[in-house]
Scaffold this active site. Structure first.
Site, PDB file in Angstrom:
ATOM      1  N   HIS A 117      -3.137  26.022  84.252  1.00 29.99           N
ATOM      2  CA  HIS A 117      -1.924  25.841  85.047  1.00 29.99           C
ATOM      3  C   HIS A 117      -2.176  24.905  86.226  1.00 29.99           C
ATOM      4  O   HIS A 117      -1.230  24.449  86.883  1.00 29.99           O
ATOM      5  CB  HIS A 117      -1.431  27.200  85.537  1.00 29.99           C
ATOM      6  CG  HIS A 117       0.014  27.229  85.914  1.00 29.99           C
ATOM      7  ND1 HIS A 117       0.847  26.138  85.775  1.00 29.99           N
ATOM      8  CD2 HIS A 117       0.794  28.214  86.455  1.00 29.99           C
ATOM      9  CE1 HIS A 117       2.064  26.449  86.203  1.00 29.99           C
ATOM     10  NE2 HIS A 117       2.055  27.685  86.618  1.00 29.99           N
ATOM     11  N   ASP A 142       7.140  21.122  64.956  1.00 27.59           N
ATOM     12  CA  ASP A 142       6.868  20.957  63.532  1.00 27.59           C
ATOM     13  C   ASP A 142       5.700  19.983  63.354  1.00 27.59           C
ATOM     14  O   ASP A 142       5.803  18.802  63.656  1.00 27.59           O
ATOM     15  CB  ASP A 142       8.118  20.427  62.824  1.00 27.59           C
ATOM     16  CG  ASP A 142       7.961  20.316  61.320  1.00 27.59           C
ATOM     17  OD1 ASP A 142       6.842  20.553  60.816  1.00 27.59           O
ATOM     18  OD2 ASP A 142       8.945  19.975  60.646  1.00 27.59           O
TER      19      ASP A 142
END
Length: 422
Positions: free
Chosen positions: A155, A354
């Protein structure tokens, strides 16, 4: 559960140029809590062959090749953090390949936070997020041919928006698409340069206490009813995130009050934009009504946009950030206040990821259970919301029986549907 592990280091396909070897963190990066952002993408098997591992291994080979190419564009991710900068030295990212001795549906039918953590390459709360590897990937290959891709990124360099751009670029590269992202790094550091925090760093770490986690699912039809009930003259059209966040906050406060035998603490809700909204101890029931809470959240966001953002663009930027972080740190450590953290990952299109074998049937988060913390994500259809909530065990016992909550949400429901077929 895992029968075989293989760890490789994937490096950028082309070396990072000399002039890009040092990447400065921004002040906001420096002050970000030490943690990894965890995501898991779940993909079913293709075809009906009995032995799916060869197909899965081919997918993994393609993932490694495209990851190497993508790291050339996202070169800081292959470096290492050192103080207030990233050394873009092409040391690479860990790529872990694991064989899982069970079926995909065995995990997904009843998702459990502790079990899901096993599919990540590193624990979310690892302190290495501040000093070591920036990006790690774990590709879990199931007996049925299904695959779970666990991704963890520090992060300190990335938020979900940046991680999403990376994943989109990686998946496009895997498919051989030309629609890849060429990011521009360094803007944040030029806007808010790093500074010496040795004596002034506010405490912003997560509450280390153990918590119980629950998964709440709000379907689209229930959210529509909730939004209608949350509407008021001040906020005639609440967002679905605002309505759901307000309901969870309200039920959390009710659980705290019940656990304290009727005593109500002041409550603070902090959102991802450092939004802090205080509530004085309620003297009337109306002060914790859903409409009131939705209005307070909307007012807080408006105030943030109109005032806080302007200060960030001016000469008061650094002092404004320090004061806000100091206030949050102090509030989070007070025992006389219930301090909640809310993070929304809705509308990030995670279910569109995808790699060439279809979109994921599920996207999961699998972090540590943190008290008074809840994260909101889209459901698979993009219309509902899935919330992961941590509370202490005593308060959770009251929370999960709250009748108003149960009118809109299912608690830890089984994941049903014909899309889980392996």
């Amino acid at each position: 559960m895992t029968t075989e592990l293989r760890v490789e280091t994937i490096k950028p396909s082309s070396p990072t140029p000399i002039n890009l070897k040092n990447f400065k963190l921004s002040l906001l990066d420096q002050m970000t809590p030490v943690a990894y952002i965890p995501l898991i993408f779940w993909y079913p098997a293709e075809g009906a062959a009995n032995d799916h591992f060869p197909d899965a291994k081919e997918r993994s080979r393609r993932l490694k090749k495209s990851l190497s190419e993508t790291l050339t564009r996202f070169y800081p991710f292959a470096g290492r953090i050192s103080n207030s900068l990233i050394e873009c030295n092409d040391q690479g990212v860990d790529y872990i390949e694991a064989r899982v001795n069970c079926l995909l549906q065995d995990i997904l039918k009843q998702p459990d936070g502790e079990v899901l953590r096993k599919f990540l390459p590193i624990q979310t709360e690892s302190t290495e997020a501040a000093t070591g590897r920036i990006l790690l990937v774990k590709v879990n290959l199931f007996q049925c041919g299904g695959m779970a891709i666990g991704i963890s990124i520090s992060h300190k360099i990335s938020d979900l928006y940046t991680l999403g751009k990376f994943i989109n670029s990686w998946s496009a590269t895997t498919q051989g698409s030309s629609a890849v992202v060429f990011p521009e790094f360094g803007c944040a550091a030029s806007f808010l340069p790093p500074t010496d925090l040795s004596f002034t760093m506010p405490a912003t770490e997560f509450n280390p206490q153990k918590a119980t986690m629950r998964r709440l699912v709000f379907d689209a039809s229930k959210i529509s009813i909730l939004k209608a009930r949350s509407a008021s003259t001040s906020v005639p059209q609440p967002t679905r995130v605002g309505a759901v966040a307000a309901l969870i906050w309200k039920c959390g406060m009710a659980a705290s009050t019940s656990n304290l035998g009727g005593f109500t603490k002041p409550s603070v809700l902090r959102q991802v934009v450092n939004l802090r909204k205080r509530l004085k101890p309620p003297t009337q029931d109306s002060e914790t009504e859903l409409q009131c809470l939705v209005q307070q959240l909307r007012n807080g966001i408006t105030e943030f946009s109109e005032n806080y953002v302007k200060k960030l663009q001016g000469s008061e930027a650094i002092s404004t950030i320090f004061e806000a972080a100091k206030e949050v740190g102090n509030l989070s450590k007070r025992d006389d206040i219930d301090f909640y953290n809310c993070l929304s990952w809705c509308r990030f299109n995670l279910y569109e990821t995808d790699f060439g074998w279809g979109k994921p049937i599920r996207v999961s988060v699998a972090g540590a259970a943190v008290p008074n913390f809840f994260l909101l994500m889209d459901t698979r259809d993009g219309k509902g919301i899935e919330a992961w909530l941590g509370l202490n065990e005593a308060e959770m016992a009251f929370f999960e029986r709250n009748e108003e909550l149960l009118a809109f949400a299912s608690v830890d429901p089984s994941v049903s549907g014909s899309f889980i077929h392996c």
